[in-house]
Design an enzyme around this catalytic site. Structure first.
Site, short mmCIF file in Angstrom:
data_model
loop_
_atom_site.label_atom_id
_atom_site.label_comp_id
_atom_site.label_asym_id
_atom_site.label_seq_id
_atom_site.Cartn_x
_atom_site.Cartn_y
_atom_site.Cartn_z
N LYS A 1 0.87 -1.19 0.00
CA LYS A 1 0.00 0.00 0.00
C LYS A 1 0.90 1.23 0.00
O LYS A 1 2.03 1.16 0.48
CB LYS A 1 -0.86 0.02 1.27
CG LYS A 1 -2.08 0.90 1.16
CD LYS A 1 -3.23 0.17 0.52
CE LYS A 1 -4.39 1.06 0.19
NZ LYS A 1 -5.57 0.29 -0.21
N ASP B 1 -7.06 4.24 -4.56
CA ASP B 1 -7.72 4.11 -3.26
C ASP B 1 -8.33 5.49 -3.01
O ASP B 1 -8.57 6.24 -3.97
CB ASP B 1 -6.70 3.71 -2.18
CG ASP B 1 -7.37 3.26 -0.87
OD1 ASP B 1 -7.79 2.09 -0.79
OD2 ASP B 1 -7.48 4.08 0.08
P1 NDP Z 1 -12.96 7.70 -2.93
O1 NDP Z 1 -11.90 8.69 -2.73
O2 NDP Z 1 -13.51 7.46 -4.28
O3 NDP Z 1 -14.20 8.01 -1.98
C1 NDP Z 1 -14.05 8.07 -0.60
C2 NDP Z 1 -15.39 8.46 0.00
O4 NDP Z 1 -15.31 8.31 1.41
C3 NDP Z 1 -15.76 9.90 -0.27
O5 NDP Z 1 -17.14 10.03 -0.31
C4 NDP Z 1 -15.18 10.59 0.95
O6 NDP Z 1 -15.79 11.84 1.28
C5 NDP Z 1 -15.46 9.59 2.03
N1 NDP Z 1 -14.48 9.76 3.10
C6 NDP Z 1 -13.14 9.62 3.01
N2 NDP Z 1 -12.55 9.91 4.16
C7 NDP Z 1 -13.54 10.24 4.99
C8 NDP Z 1 -13.58 10.63 6.34
N3 NDP Z 1 -12.45 10.77 7.06
N4 NDP Z 1 -14.79 10.88 6.89
C9 NDP Z 1 -15.93 10.76 6.17
N5 NDP Z 1 -15.94 10.39 4.87
C10 NDP Z 1 -14.78 10.13 4.31
O7 NDP Z 1 -12.37 6.34 -2.32
P2 NDP Z 1 -12.85 4.83 -2.58
O8 NDP Z 1 -14.31 4.77 -2.80
O9 NDP Z 1 -11.94 4.25 -3.57
O10 NDP Z 1 -12.47 4.16 -1.17
C11 NDP Z 1 -13.41 4.07 -0.11
C12 NDP Z 1 -12.96 2.97 0.84
O11 NDP Z 1 -12.90 1.72 0.16
C13 NDP Z 1 -11.57 3.16 1.46
O12 NDP Z 1 -11.57 2.62 2.76
C14 NDP Z 1 -10.68 2.30 0.57
O13 NDP Z 1 -9.51 1.89 1.23
C15 NDP Z 1 -11.61 1.12 0.30
N6 NDP Z 1 -11.33 0.32 -0.88
C16 NDP Z 1 -11.22 0.87 -2.12
C17 NDP Z 1 -11.00 0.07 -3.21
C18 NDP Z 1 -10.96 0.61 -4.61
O14 NDP Z 1 -10.87 -0.19 -5.54
N7 NDP Z 1 -11.06 1.91 -4.81
C19 NDP Z 1 -10.81 -1.39 -3.06
C20 NDP Z 1 -11.02 -1.87 -1.73
C21 NDP Z 1 -11.25 -1.04 -0.70
P3 NDP Z 1 -15.03 13.21 0.98
O15 NDP Z 1 -15.10 13.40 -0.48
O16 NDP Z 1 -15.77 14.23 1.76
O17 NDP Z 1 -13.62 13.03 1.48
O1 2IT Z 2 -7.86 -1.59 -0.76
C1 2IT Z 2 -7.78 -2.09 -1.90
O2 2IT Z 2 -7.88 -3.31 -2.08
C2 2IT Z 2 -7.60 -1.19 -3.03
N1 2IT Z 2 -7.56 0.02 -2.87
C3 2IT Z 2 -7.45 -1.75 -4.42
C4 2IT Z 2 -6.04 -2.22 -4.65
C5 2IT Z 2 -5.70 -2.66 -6.06
O3 2IT Z 2 -4.52 -2.97 -6.26
O4 2IT Z 2 -6.57 -2.69 -6.92
#
Ligand code: NDP
Ligand code: 2IT
Length: 444
Positions: A126, A166
């Protein structure tokens, strides 16, 4: 003292000021106790746990860039290369002001077991930066990404370490970083995933984490003799994972009534109109509050508390420790029966314990959100073959992987007499494969 307790104390002592990392390690070690106790002498002799909790390498670096006012800004950059026993390091990059070494170590540690559960050959890593893309111009984001990659490119490669997105890192950021990697190395290779479709990306990668979450949710609900049809759902966050979780769960007949961002939450009792959310978040990069200005009958509430809205199913898809004990008690009191984590470690330890003790069906993030990284691995496969699969082909593979994860997690839990405890099942099943590979490769 048990071996797992000893290792937890060692981790706390040797990694001071890293509460998120301690939390992630504790949850895994607590689950593994039954496995370790059954063969303690051998695990101790091989120092398996000492080796598992220590990252193979942490790279940290300076990221200087020039903002639109001509002022030089400096951010911190990191890559945690945690474990390469089963494949090249694989895991996302997070750009958010809260990013620090503790958060990236927790995420890298979780990623080891998640990637193992996918059944695909990917190790755990990461990275990221405390850079905040919010409110920055495209030129500023590009300047930052180019500077970040100018340092990071020395440590990554298609067979070495393959970052992805992420929080705060989506298609735009991956594009700028890929361009800079190519310019610096002269290589057109699958070094990043989540690429655009015209330059090596995979169909369905954008949707994969959210879709995968709903595929495994569907397995859980079906195994419990129920269905998603007609269920009321809350999805937290409104980013990549949240949006595609809403899309799929709606397709399967459920109604999503609330979403949020870090400013507050929207409630739409008629069901969230996803085209409006997509326009606000994916096109305008706006705030979720704007939804309530545009959709009649919807309200916006500032701050936390989305869990006060009654629901059958709660899908936390924003960030770590967003759901605490009070939140989960409120959900339970209002009839919530199922929680599946789209985000990484969104539920605090106390809240998780309450969930497991009170019979709420619960799937932890390392299993529930593994569809994203699994589809990243499918993108790597397509890049290696220099071929692209159709959306149907990728989606079918993703669906199969999520079903397989459900089967692995539920059978590992049952094998150790903890039927229905998917936290234990995910940690044990993920651990077994990694440890077998570590043992086979000797002391390295
Ligand atoms: P994005 O940046 O696309 O979206 C994040 C969302 O979460 C936004 O709506 C954001 O709001 C909100 N958010 C982030 N930090 C905070 C906080 N401190 N308090 C309240 N809301 C918050 O990220 P992703 O959708 O990609 O990721 C979301 C989660 O999923 C994370 O935990 C990530 O690690 C996990 N994840 C992502 C993967 C991927 O493929 N993208 C794969 C597996 C897990 P705001 O805009 O106001 O910050
Ligand atoms: O938390 C996660 O698994 C991710 N943000 C996606 C990682 C990836 O390599 O696609």
């Amino acid at each position: 003292m048990s071996y797992t307790s000893e290792i937890y104390e060692r981790v706390v002592a040797q990694n001071p000021g890293e509460p998120e990392f301690h939390q992630a390690v504790k949850e895994v070690l607590d689950s593994l106790k039954v496995v370790i106790d059954a063969n303690e002498e051998e695990y101790r002799k091989d120092s398996i746990l000492e080796r598992l909790v220590e990252p193979e390498r942490i790279i940290s670096f300076k990221v200087p860039w020039v903002d639109d006012q001509g002022k030089v800004q400096v951010n911190k950059g990191y890559r945690v290369q945690f474990n390469s026993a089963i494949g090249p390091y694989k895991g996302g990059l997070r750009f958010h002001p809260s990013v620090n070494q503790s958060i990236l170590k927790f995420l890298g540690f979780e990623q080891i077991f998640k990637n193992s559960l996918t059944g695909l050959p990917i190790g755990g890593g990461k990275g990221g930066s405390n850079f905040d893309p919010k409110g920055k111009s495209d030129r500023e984001v590009m300047a930052f990404c180019q500077s970040f990659m100018t340092e990071l490119h020395k440590y990554i490669g298609a067979d070495e370490d393959v970052p992805a997105g992420d929080i705060g890192v989506g298609g735009r950021e991956i594009g700028y970083m890929y361009g800079q990697y190519k310019r610096l190395t002269g290589l057109y290779e699958g070094v990043l995933t989540g690429k655009g479709l015209t330059w090596g990306g995979s169909l369905v990668r954008t949707q994969a984490t959210g879709y995968g979450l709903v595929y495994i949710l569907n397995e859980m609900v079906t195994a419990a003799g129920d269905s998603l049809e007609g269920k009321t759902v809350i999805v937290t966050g409104s980013g990549n994972v949240a949006i595609y979780a809403v899309e799929k769960v709606t397709q399967l007949g459920a109604k999503v009534v609330a979403m949020c961002d870090s400013n507050g939450y929207i409630h739409d009792p008629n069901g969230i109109k996803l085209d409006v959310v997509k326009d606000i978040k994916e096109v305008r990069r706006g705030r979720i509050k704007e939804y309530a200005d545009e959709v009649e009958g919807a309200t916006f509430t500032e701050g936390k508390g989305i869990w006060n809205i009654p629901c059958d199913i709660y899908l936390p898809c924003a960030t770590q420790n967003e759901l605490d004990l009070d939140g989960v008690k409120t959900l339970a009191a209002n009839g919530c029966k199922v929680i599946a984590e789209g985000a990484n470690m969104p539920t605090t330890r106390e809240a998780t314990d309450y969930i497991l003790e009170n019979g709420i069906l619960f799937m932890p993030g390392k299993a529930a959100n593994a569809g994203g990284v699994a589809t990243s691995a499918l993108e790597m496969t397509q890049n290696s073959m220099r071929l692209s699969w159709s959306a149907e082909e990728v989606d079918e593979k993703l669906h199969g992987i999520m079903k397989d994860i459900y089967a692995k997690v539920s059978s590992a839990a049952a094998r150790y007499g903890m039927e229905g405890n998917f936290v234990a099942g995910a940690n044990i099943a993920g651990f077994e494969k990694v440890v077998a590979a570590m043992k086979a490769q000797g002391v390295v």
